[in-house]
Design an enzyme around this catalytic site. Structure first.
Site, PDB file in Angstrom:
ATOM      1  CG  ASP A 233     -23.081   7.715 -14.079  1.00 56.50           C
ATOM      2  OD1 ASP A 233     -22.611   7.689 -15.238  1.00 56.50           O
ATOM      3  OD2 ASP A 233     -22.507   8.298 -13.134  1.00 56.50           O
TER       4      ASP A 233
ATOM      5  CB  SER B 115     -17.743   6.643 -14.359  1.00 52.23           C
ATOM      6  OG  SER B 115     -18.785   7.208 -15.110  1.00 52.23           O
TER       7      SER B 115
ATOM      8  CG  ASP C 153     -20.930   4.452 -13.766  1.00 53.35           C
ATOM      9  OD1 ASP C 153     -20.965   5.133 -14.821  1.00 53.35           O
ATOM     10  OD2 ASP C 153     -21.002   4.963 -12.632  1.00 53.35           O
TER      11      ASP C 153
END
Length: 460
Positions: free
Chosen positions: A256, A107, A254
């Site tokens: 998100d 991430s 990532d």
């Protein structure tokens, strides 16, 4: 030895903490545990199916090979999705009816790190009990399939386009031309953080009708999150102003989560993004129970704004998993964190930065208002955070003197302020957070309370 799995999978320094051997062993263990738990829906003669995606870190290549080797050797067929955001892997786990999804990413962590996250059927995170069982099965002897029993490995070439088409299908209007009221498409700068969304992000926004200036979208395997993305907004702020864009969005490695910037280069944080989406969903009748879920770290200004608009706020402990748990328990449709991790459960099982950006743009087009005007519904109160180290954090809620000091501070602040004492989950440290009418007042109260924490809870 502590648990391997943290709040978001297994993470650490790639090829030191997170090795090829560990990736292979975890994949074998996950296949066995999920299979024995009845999580694989297979019939006679058919093997279970897994999908595997990764971000742009160079270490993802050898970790992907290890994960695939582990799964296939355990009798699981594997579809390789390539570089794809975490929410894209979650979506395709569900859409392709896979029994298991695997995302290789750390991430927003520094470039040398990497991680392994497993998703069960439907694209949802594994329960704690399953993760504990996977750890317990690591490197245990097992009966290996042979011949036709081993898994097949193939590539799913449509992963990026399928995911982008899904994202575009969730917005209610075309973001170009007449929908903006300006005779032109919305112009957007998208910072892809040199990460997993470098293809899917620009593709989805352009397909929705926006004019997109993609920046930090040339990953080389080593530059993910390097001075860009949601943790480094300076690049995006400059680019939005330089290009005369209507708005800008910064994703993390990532994808998100995302944070935003208005046309003047002013940062729009996760609280403000949540407010924009909450009002849009309320007006559309899709905000279930007219309630949004967030954490105790959300600014009081957000809570006050939602109260004025007739929207309820349910607050949880810090962490997206707690937000998601509350959403599932009460069937809420919107939740998120100040960091820009926003979950829209009608469309996704996890936070999705591209989805969030699309729906903010959709609201701008619907209302024909700037992002600055929409975000202005929230007036953020000054917030001061003081970390107090070397204290007995276990007594935070038990010390009578500290409790009295907190009560006195809350009385002083009144309705336009609040106090939060939060013990660290990993260190002997207490975080003192104060919001108030002014920065000076917030700092004064926070420092006074920090002194009391130090005096009362200090390790002597």
């Amino acid at each position: 030895m502590g648990r391997l799995f943290g709040t978001d999978g297994v993470r650490g320094l790639a090829n030191s903490d997170v090795t090829a051997e560990l990736a292979l062993d975890l994949s074998v263990a996950a296949a066995h545990v999920l299979g024995e738990a009845g999580a694989f829906h297979v019939s006679e003669g058919h093997r279970p199916l897994a999908v595997v995606g990764r971000d742009t870190r160079i270490s993802g290549q050898f970790l992907e090979a290890a994960v695939v080797a582990g799964l296939a050797s355990a009798g699981v067929d594997v579809l390789l999705l390539g570089v794809l955001p975490t929410p894209g892997v979650a979506f395709l786990t569900d859409a392709l009816k896979a029994d298991l999804g695997v995302m290789l990413s750390a991430s927003h962590n520094p470039r040398p790190d990497n991680g392994i996250k497993f998703l069960s059927r439907g694209g949802v995170k594994l329960d704690d009990a399953i993760e504990i069982a996977i750890e317990a099965r690591l490197r245990e002897p097992w009966q290996r399939p042979t011949g036709a029993g081993v898994g097949r490995v193939s590539t799913y070439a449509a992963a990026v386009t399928d995911y982008a088409e899904h994202l575009v299908s969730t917005v209610g209007r075309h973001l170009g031309g007449s929908s903006t009221g300006a005779g032109r498409p919305l112009k957007v700068v998208l910072d892809c953080a040199q990460g997993a969304a470098f293809e899917a992000g620009p593709l989805a926004l352009r397909a929705a009708g926006a004019e997109v200036v993609a920046i930090c979208a040339e990953p080389d395997g080593l530059n993910i999150n390097d001075g860009c993305g949601s943790t480094h907004l300076e690049v995006l702020r400059r680019a939005v102003v330089e290009h005369g864009a209507d708005a800008g969005f910064a994703l993390d490695g990532d994808a998100d989560r995302c944070l935003a910037v208005d046309h003047e280069g002013t940062v729009v944080d996760g609280d403000q993004i949540l407010a924009v989406l909450a009002l849009a969903m309320r007006d559309a009748g899709t905000l279930r129970q007219d309630t949004v879920v967030t954490t105790v770290m959300s600014n009081l200004g957000f809570v006050q704004a939602m109260r004025r608009e007739g929207v309820g706020v349910r607050q949880t402990k810090v962490g997206d998993r707690y937000v998601l748990e509350a959403m599932k328990a009460h069937r809420y449709t919107l939740g998120g964190e100040q960091s820009g991790h926003v979950i829209m459960s009608d469309h996704a099982t996890t936070g999705d930065g591209i989805l969030t950006a699309l729906h903010v743009l959709d609201r701008m087009a619907e209302r024909q208002e700037s992002l600055a005007a929409l975000a202005g519904v929230v007036t953020r109160l000054p917030q001061v955070l003081v970390n107090v180290p070397d204290v007995d954090k276990a007594r935070t809620d038990e010390d009578a003197v500290l409790a009295a000091a907190v009560a006195e501070a809350e009385y002083e602040l009144g309705e336009d302020g609040r106090v939060l004492l939060r013990p660290s989950g990993t260190e002997p440290l207490v975080r003192v957070m104060v919001e108030a009418r002014t920065s000076d007042q917030a700092a004064d109260v926070a420092n006074r309370l920090a002194d009391v924490v130090r005096d009362q809870l200090g390790l002597r």
